[in-house]
Design a protein around this motif. Sequence first.
Motif, PDB file in Angstrom:
ATOM      1  N   ALA A  30       0.833  -1.203   0.000  1.00  8.03           N
ATOM      2  CA  ALA A  30       0.000   0.000   0.000  1.00  8.03           C
ATOM      3  C   ALA A  30       0.869   1.255   0.000  1.00  8.03           C
ATOM      4  O   ALA A  30       0.627   2.209  -0.753  1.00  8.03           O
ATOM      5  CB  ALA A  30      -0.930  -0.005   1.208  1.00  8.03           C
ATOM      6  N   GLY A  80       2.416   1.821  -3.332  1.00  7.64           N
ATOM      7  CA  GLY A  80       1.376   2.265  -4.267  1.00  7.64           C
ATOM      8  C   GLY A  80       1.019   3.730  -4.051  1.00  7.64           C
ATOM      9  O   GLY A  80       0.778   4.472  -5.011  1.00  7.64           O
ATOM     10  N   LEU A  81       0.997   4.164  -2.807  1.00 12.65           N
ATOM     11  CA  LEU A  81       0.669   5.570  -2.512  1.00 12.65           C
ATOM     12  C   LEU A  81       1.738   6.511  -3.055  1.00 12.65           C
ATOM     13  O   LEU A  81       1.433   7.553  -3.638  1.00 12.65           O
ATOM     14  CB  LEU A  81       0.519   5.765  -0.998  1.00 12.65           C
ATOM     15  CG  LEU A  81      -0.768   5.185  -0.391  1.00 12.65           C
ATOM     16  CD1 LEU A  81      -0.660   5.084   1.127  1.00 12.65           C
ATOM     17  CD2 LEU A  81      -1.974   6.043  -0.771  1.00 12.65           C
ATOM     18  N   HIS A  89       3.674   5.911  -5.555  1.00 14.44           N
ATOM     19  CA  HIS A  89       3.551   5.869  -7.015  1.00 14.44           C
ATOM     20  C   HIS A  89       2.410   6.759  -7.474  1.00 14.44           C
ATOM     21  O   HIS A  89       2.536   7.515  -8.451  1.00 14.44           O
ATOM     22  CB  HIS A  89       3.335   4.414  -7.457  1.00 14.44           C
ATOM     23  CG  HIS A  89       3.282   4.254  -8.939  1.00 14.44           C
ATOM     24  ND1 HIS A  89       2.107   4.219  -9.633  1.00 14.44           N
ATOM     25  CD2 HIS A  89       4.258   4.149  -9.864  1.00 14.44           C
ATOM     26  CE1 HIS A  89       2.356   4.088 -10.926  1.00 14.44           C
ATOM     27  NE2 HIS A  89       3.657   4.046 -11.093  1.00 14.44           N
ATOM     28  N   LEU A  90       1.289   6.695  -6.746  1.00 13.62           N
ATOM     29  CA  LEU A  90       0.130   7.523  -7.108  1.00 13.62           C
ATOM     30  C   LEU A  90       0.497   9.010  -7.062  1.00 13.62           C
ATOM     31  O   LEU A  90      -0.004   9.818  -7.834  1.00 13.62           O
ATOM     32  CB  LEU A  90      -1.020   7.215  -6.139  1.00 13.62           C
ATOM     33  CG  LEU A  90      -2.391   7.779  -6.455  1.00 13.62           C
ATOM     34  CD1 LEU A  90      -3.465   6.849  -5.886  1.00 13.62           C
ATOM     35  CD2 LEU A  90      -2.608   9.161  -5.898  1.00 13.62           C
TER      36      LEU A  90
END
Lengths: 296, 131
Positions: B80, B83-84, B86-87
């Motif tokens: 997670a 992913g954050l 990357h976002l």
Amino acid sequence: MIAATVPPPRVVLYEGAGSAPLDPDVRTRLLAALLDRGYAVTRAVPGGARREEASAAAFVVLGRFGGAVPDVHDAAGRTVHVHDIGMSTVDEAVALVEEARAGRPMNRPDAGAATWKPWFPVIDTARCTNCMQCLSFCLFDVYGVAPADHTLRVENPANCKVNCPACSRVCPEVAIMFPKYHAGPIDGAPVSEADVHREKMKVDISALLGGDILAKLRERSAEAKSRFSKERSADAALAERRRCLTKLADAAAIPREVLDALPTPEEIERRTAEAARKAAAARDAREHATGRAVQS
Amino acid sequence: MGETAGATPRVLYCRCAYAQVVPGDVKDAVLDGLARSSVAFEMVPDLCEMAARRDGQLADIARAVDPARPLHIVACWPRAVRGLFHLADARLPDAGVEILNMRAETAADLLARVGLDVGSGTGATPPEAPA
Ligand code: SF4
Ligand code: SF4
């Protein structure tokens, strides 16, 4: 809503040369109070490394300077507020930071109903195959496509419906996470073989939404229009819609509030078509780009 | 994820302030352990909220990652957290980053992994805030 907010000032708790360390209890309470109001804090101590702060718009430096508040300037010309908190309570120190914000709006955890809970899909890029099923499924324009490489991108996180993890159920690769979900693997916990199997067995919710559910909704909405207009009952209309969407709600764990907030069947249809068009265009662009890469 | 043992760590703590998914006693005890130490650190209210705003601080942090001075991110599940970042257009490199999970580990274990003994009140080798 986060779009209208500005980044809050960056707080530096300065305990380096020229500033005495805070009492440990005070330090703990001050840090918790600032974080729980939405402020990021960096603690600087002797020998601590520095990193480039390209993104901060303004700084608030707090320290125990013994009355000799240093004159601090930022090379990039950004505002730096420096405060001696040697004689301040935790609440007073927090108030100095709030003052530096000068009333500019910010999302914050302690604002009750005005707080936006950060709830949105996060992609595990190591698992995502860019099949674009999530993009086709979402009615709220959360997903988009990165212009550079045509990969999936979470374009508008704030458009996502809080507490709704529905799109994580359409991903065949278990690549969609909601970090604030209560359970794995949706919360980001490792994905097991059993999870992958379970996801592949799931009902195709896209088909459900685009197929029988939508058809039923449209049919019942037309049927019910005259009846409801006679009854003048918004509650009855809502109940009808709820009955119709129960299957979808159960299959995808969609909260009631989200279903109640769905647009009209016609609008759903329009948005579904638009999302499908975007997904198809993205897939084509990727295929084209991959083909070009293979040729060259 | 990069192996980071042996080098001087740097610390980024996430308070997860907008939800109750991280046990309150764990996040409070980790914050207290860091606050009572002599070490430098960086603390953020909520990495999720910052990622949604694409807060540039995440890119600053990712850019400063140095395998020689590993960054310990104390937050939640590593998938997670990556992913954050990357976002937020801030890709975390594989090497030089260790993500510690307050949803799955005890405060004592987490503090030990960033080089702090619970109760000693000091860091043996002072870690540094992300440089
Ligand atoms: S459905 Fe899953 S694999 Fe397909 S693009 Fe979305 S996140 Fe990636
Ligand atoms: S990254 Fe994890 S610990 Fe941090 S705010 Fe998001 S869910 Fe909470």
